[in-house]
Design a protein around this motif. Structure first.
Motif, PDB file in Angstrom:
ATOM      1  N   GLN A   1      -2.209   1.232  -1.879  1.00  9.18           N
ATOM      2  CA  GLN A   1      -2.643   1.845  -3.142  1.00  9.18           C
ATOM      3  C   GLN A   1      -3.729   1.016  -3.804  1.00  9.18           C
ATOM      4  O   GLN A   1      -4.747   1.545  -4.278  1.00  9.18           O
ATOM      5  CB  GLN A   1      -1.435   1.980  -4.070  1.00  9.18           C
ATOM      6  CG  GLN A   1      -1.734   2.673  -5.401  1.00  9.18           C
ATOM      7  CD  GLN A   1      -1.983   4.150  -5.222  1.00  9.18           C
ATOM      8  OE1 GLN A   1      -1.299   4.792  -4.398  1.00  9.18           O
ATOM      9  NE2 GLN A   1      -2.936   4.703  -5.937  1.00  9.18           N
TER      10      GLN A   1
ATOM     11  N   ARG B   1      13.732   3.586   2.441  1.00  5.36           N
ATOM     12  CA  ARG B   1      14.638   3.850   1.322  1.00  5.36           C
ATOM     13  C   ARG B   1      15.815   4.743   1.794  1.00  5.36           C
ATOM     14  O   ARG B   1      16.981   4.502   1.434  1.00  5.36           O
ATOM     15  CB  ARG B   1      13.861   4.525   0.187  1.00  5.36           C
ATOM     16  CG  ARG B   1      14.696   4.673  -1.078  1.00  5.36           C
ATOM     17  CD  ARG B   1      13.877   5.289  -2.199  1.00  5.36           C
ATOM     18  NE  ARG B   1      12.870   4.362  -2.687  1.00  5.36           N
ATOM     19  CZ  ARG B   1      11.554   4.556  -2.587  1.00  5.36           C
ATOM     20  NH1 ARG B   1      11.091   5.656  -1.992  1.00  5.36           N
ATOM     21  NH2 ARG B   1      10.698   3.657  -3.045  1.00  5.36           N
TER      22      ARG B   1
ATOM     23  N   LEU C   1      -2.473   4.835   3.036  1.00  2.00           N
ATOM     24  CA  LEU C   1      -1.574   4.902   1.889  1.00  2.00           C
ATOM     25  C   LEU C   1      -0.481   5.938   2.120  1.00  2.00           C
ATOM     26  O   LEU C   1       0.698   5.702   1.803  1.00  2.00           O
ATOM     27  CB  LEU C   1      -2.374   5.236   0.627  1.00  2.00           C
ATOM     28  CG  LEU C   1      -1.553   5.449  -0.652  1.00  2.00           C
ATOM     29  CD1 LEU C   1      -0.762   4.181  -1.004  1.00  2.00           C
ATOM     30  CD2 LEU C   1      -2.460   5.854  -1.814  1.00  2.00           C
ATOM     31  N   GLU C   2      -0.859   7.061   2.691  1.00  4.15           N
ATOM     32  CA  GLU C   2       0.157   8.080   2.962  1.00  4.15           C
ATOM     33  C   GLU C   2       1.180   7.585   3.995  1.00  4.15           C
ATOM     34  O   GLU C   2       2.396   7.832   3.853  1.00  4.15           O
ATOM     35  CB  GLU C   2      -0.539   9.350   3.460  1.00  4.15           C
ATOM     36  CG  GLU C   2      -1.357  10.053   2.386  1.00  4.15           C
ATOM     37  CD  GLU C   2      -2.098  11.252   2.930  1.00  4.15           C
ATOM     38  OE1 GLU C   2      -1.996  11.484   4.173  1.00  4.15           O
ATOM     39  OE2 GLU C   2      -2.778  11.949   2.153  1.00  4.15           O
ATOM     40  N   SER C   3       0.694   6.866   5.032  1.00  4.39           N
ATOM     41  CA  SER C   3       1.626   6.319   6.040  1.00  4.39           C
ATOM     42  C   SER C   3       2.562   5.302   5.413  1.00  4.39           C
ATOM     43  O   SER C   3       3.784   5.275   5.682  1.00  4.39           O
ATOM     44  CB  SER C   3       0.838   5.667   7.190  1.00  4.39           C
ATOM     45  OG  SER C   3       0.036   6.617   7.852  1.00  4.39           O
TER      46      SER C   3
ATOM     47  N   GLN D   1       2.989  -0.269   0.870  1.00  3.49           N
ATOM     48  CA  GLN D   1       2.495   0.895   0.141  1.00  3.49           C
ATOM     49  C   GLN D   1       1.712   0.481  -1.090  1.00  3.49           C
ATOM     50  O   GLN D   1       0.684   1.075  -1.433  1.00  3.49           O
ATOM     51  CB  GLN D   1       3.681   1.778  -0.233  1.00  3.49           C
ATOM     52  CG  GLN D   1       3.312   3.160  -0.764  1.00  3.49           C
ATOM     53  CD  GLN D   1       3.210   3.219  -2.277  1.00  3.49           C
ATOM     54  OE1 GLN D   1       3.608   2.264  -2.951  1.00  3.49           O
ATOM     55  NE2 GLN D   1       2.675   4.326  -2.787  1.00  3.49           N
TER      56      GLN D   1
ATOM     57  N   ARG E   1       7.667  -1.079   0.706  1.00  4.33           N
ATOM     58  CA  ARG E   1       7.151  -0.935  -0.675  1.00  4.33           C
ATOM     59  C   ARG E   1       5.907  -1.784  -0.880  1.00  4.33           C
ATOM     60  O   ARG E   1       4.921  -1.342  -1.507  1.00  4.33           O
ATOM     61  CB  ARG E   1       8.236  -1.326  -1.659  1.00  4.33           C
ATOM     62  CG  ARG E   1       7.872  -1.078  -3.133  1.00  4.33           C
ATOM     63  CD  ARG E   1       8.895  -1.687  -4.034  1.00  4.33           C
ATOM     64  NE  ARG E   1       8.919  -3.128  -3.905  1.00  4.33           N
ATOM     65  CZ  ARG E   1       8.023  -3.954  -4.464  1.00  4.33           C
ATOM     66  NH1 ARG E   1       7.010  -3.472  -5.185  1.00  4.33           N
ATOM     67  NH2 ARG E   1       8.133  -5.266  -4.295  1.00  4.33           N
TER      68      ARG E   1
ATOM     69  N   THR F   1       3.439   5.202   2.327  1.00  2.00           N
ATOM     70  CA  THR F   1       4.371   5.926   1.450  1.00  2.00           C
ATOM     71  C   THR F   1       5.507   6.535   2.269  1.00  2.00           C
ATOM     72  O   THR F   1       6.684   6.500   1.858  1.00  2.00           O
ATOM     73  CB  THR F   1       3.600   7.010   0.683  1.00  2.00           C
ATOM     74  OG1 THR F   1       2.526   6.401  -0.071  1.00  2.00           O
ATOM     75  CG2 THR F   1       4.520   7.747  -0.263  1.00  2.00           C
ATOM     76  N   ILE F   2       5.144   7.087   3.426  1.00  2.00           N
ATOM     77  CA  ILE F   2       6.179   7.679   4.285  1.00  2.00           C
ATOM     78  C   ILE F   2       7.133   6.596   4.809  1.00  2.00           C
ATOM     79  O   ILE F   2       8.362   6.764   4.829  1.00  2.00           O
ATOM     80  CB  ILE F   2       5.518   8.431   5.443  1.00  2.00           C
ATOM     81  CG1 ILE F   2       4.754   9.667   4.914  1.00  2.00           C
ATOM     82  CG2 ILE F   2       6.561   8.853   6.473  1.00  2.00           C
ATOM     83  CD1 ILE F   2       3.936  10.371   5.947  1.00  2.00           C
TER      84      ILE F   2
ATOM     85  N   LEU G   1       7.806   3.818   3.333  1.00  2.41           N
ATOM     86  CA  LEU G   1       8.643   3.397   2.224  1.00  2.41           C
ATOM     87  C   LEU G   1       9.786   4.386   1.997  1.00  2.41           C
ATOM     88  O   LEU G   1      10.942   3.983   1.784  1.00  2.41           O
ATOM     89  CB  LEU G   1       7.792   3.275   0.951  1.00  2.41           C
ATOM     90  CG  LEU G   1       8.548   2.928  -0.338  1.00  2.41           C
ATOM     91  CD1 LEU G   1       9.276   1.576  -0.192  1.00  2.41           C
ATOM     92  CD2 LEU G   1       7.608   2.916  -1.536  1.00  2.41           C
ATOM     93  N   GLN G   2       9.483   5.648   2.088  1.00  2.00           N
ATOM     94  CA  GLN G   2      10.537   6.642   1.906  1.00  2.00           C
ATOM     95  C   GLN G   2      11.560   6.580   3.034  1.00  2.00           C
ATOM     96  O   GLN G   2      12.777   6.696   2.802  1.00  2.00           O
ATOM     97  CB  GLN G   2       9.903   8.049   1.846  1.00  2.00           C
ATOM     98  CG  GLN G   2      10.896   9.152   1.518  1.00  2.00           C
ATOM     99  CD  GLN G   2      11.518   8.988   0.138  1.00  2.00           C
ATOM    100  OE1 GLN G   2      10.854   8.547  -0.790  1.00  2.00           O
ATOM    101  NE2 GLN G   2      12.813   9.289   0.016  1.00  2.00           N
TER     102      GLN G   2
END
Length: 427
Positions: A206, A168, A157-159, A202, A199, A161-162, A164-165
């Motif tokens: 989640q 973005r 999940l952290e990967s 991620q 997204r 999220t990274i 996705l950021q």
């Protein structure tokens, strides 16, 4: 032929002869007078004898005077001391019996009386305890595996999220470059697609963590329930092991040993009895005729051990055995000292008390003829009279009709009258 004067002649009687004849007449008249007097005096007795038939000696009869006073209805007899509580200790499980007491030993509540050796039950406890330990280990392993899996999902999940950021940020750079005319619009669209993909990744990561948490929760709950079931089984076996120790349910004295020492007993077998010496009662046998009047709570009196003690009826058996009913009396207040099981004591139960009633001593007339008549002494005769009886006690009976206070009644020996209406009584 000429008759002479010889037919007219009469000889003269001497004076002594005349006086003797008068004396005889006077003597005869006196005898007749005395006889008449005796006859007049004895005539009533003769008439009673003729009317009453044979005479019965009054010395053979029992007489009682009708009087007015209290009537106490009670029942008395001999009772034996019994324990109000005399529990029997049973073997709840089979095995070899080892006793620690003997018959007659005083014991306290909870004291160890003996124990039953059951190797099978102990072996089963060890097996079930081992199974419980194994389930506990599996539960701990499942908890560790769950933490590892959740850690891996959290890393994913952290990967995501990274990523996705990063997508973005790349979309923002491409958009600014497109606005400056440095890149084509295709690069912006490509950056937008990459961001959308990041997204979604991620979001899935989640959701995966949430599903894994639920799965681990249910799995751990199932393992915990299995461990609890096993622990309950172990606790029950431990309870059964504790039941192998025989403890006294009351304070008292060991009564009877029902099995021998070191015997192999089966489950449910009676082993010994314990007599509660702190709660003793007295049991008496009451005739069926009085049993119908007995009721729980009636006052009583117990005599023995050098004194008299108040008591009350605590129970009445609903069963009649050999014409008798068993009743128990409980002491009120302190019990007499040194009471023993089956000790004999005198017992009296007060059924009823009535004041100012017409009574007479109880006798055979109560049973003869159903108590419908009695013989009353009148003018030297026993006269049969119809009576109506009321309440009865061991010594007296209530008179409802037929007798008056002051009259004398034949209470015993009336069998000699043979049911006659009148019988003369000889002194």
């Amino acid at each position: 032929m000429i008759r002479d004067t010889s037919g007219q002649d009469r000889p003269l009687t001497p004076a002594s002869t005349v006086w003797s004849r008068h004396r005889r007449l006077l003597l005869a008249a006196g005898v007749l007078g005395v006889g008449a007097l005796v006859t007049a005096t004895a005539l009533p007795a003769v008439q009673r004898m003729v009317a009453g038939g044979a005479s019965v000696s009054q010395q053979r009869l029992g007489l009682a005077t009708v009087e007015v006073g209290p009537l106490v209805r009670d029942v008395a007899g001999e009772g034996k001391v019994v324990a109000a509580m005399s529990p029997t200790v049973y073997a709840l499980h089979g095995g070899n019996l080892v006793l620690r007491v003997k018959a007659g030993d005083p014991v306290s509540q909870g004291q160890l009386l003996g124990e039953i050796d059951s190797p099978d039950l102990r072996a089963r406890l060890a097996q079930e305890q081992s199974n419980a330990d194994a389930l506990r280990t599996e539960l701990q392993r499942a908890e560790v595996d769950g933490r590892e899996q959740r850690s891996a999902l959290a890393s994913a999940l952290e990967s995501a999220t990274i990523d996705l950021q990063t997508a973005r940020n790349d979309l923002e750079r491409q958009t600014k470059a497109f606005e400056a005319g440095a890149v084509a619009g295709m690069q912006v669209e490509k950056a937008r697609d990459a961001m959308e993909k990041a997204r979604i990744t991620q979001a899935h990561a989640q959701a995966g963590i949430g599903l894994k948490d639920d799965s681990l929760k249910f799995e751990l709950q199932a393992r915990q329930q299995a461990l609890q079931r096993q622990q309950l089984l172990v606790q029950d076996l431990r309870r059964q092991i504790d039941e192998l120790q025989l403890r006294s349910p009351v304070k008292g004295q060991v009564g009877q040993l029902l099995v021998a020492e070191r015997a192999n007993v089966a489950a449910g077998a009676g082993l010994l009895t314990v007599v509660d010496l702190t709660s003793m009662e007295v049991q008496m046998q009451v005739a069926e005729s009085f049993a119908r009047d007995l009721a729980i709570g009636m006052p009583g009196e117990i005599s023995g051990n050098g004194g008299q003690f108040r008591a009350r009826v605590s129970s009445v058996s609903p069963e009649v055995v050999n014409g008798e009913v068993a009743a128990r009396l409980r002491f009120e207040g302190d019990m007499p000292a040194q009471l023993r099981q089956n000790q004999r004591l005198s017992v009296r139960v007060l059924l009823d008390r009535r004041e100012k009633v017409v009574t007479v001593n109880r006798g055979s007339f109560v049973e003869e003829g159903g108590g419908r008549f009695a013989y009353v002494v009148q003018d030297g005769q026993a006269v049969r009279r119809n009576v109506k009886l009321g309440a009865q006690s061991l010594s007296k009976v209530e008179i409802l009709e037929g007798l008056k206070p002051g009259e004398q009644v034949v209470i015993s020996g009336a069998q000699a009258f043979n049911g006659a209406e009148r019988v003369s009584l000889a002194q």
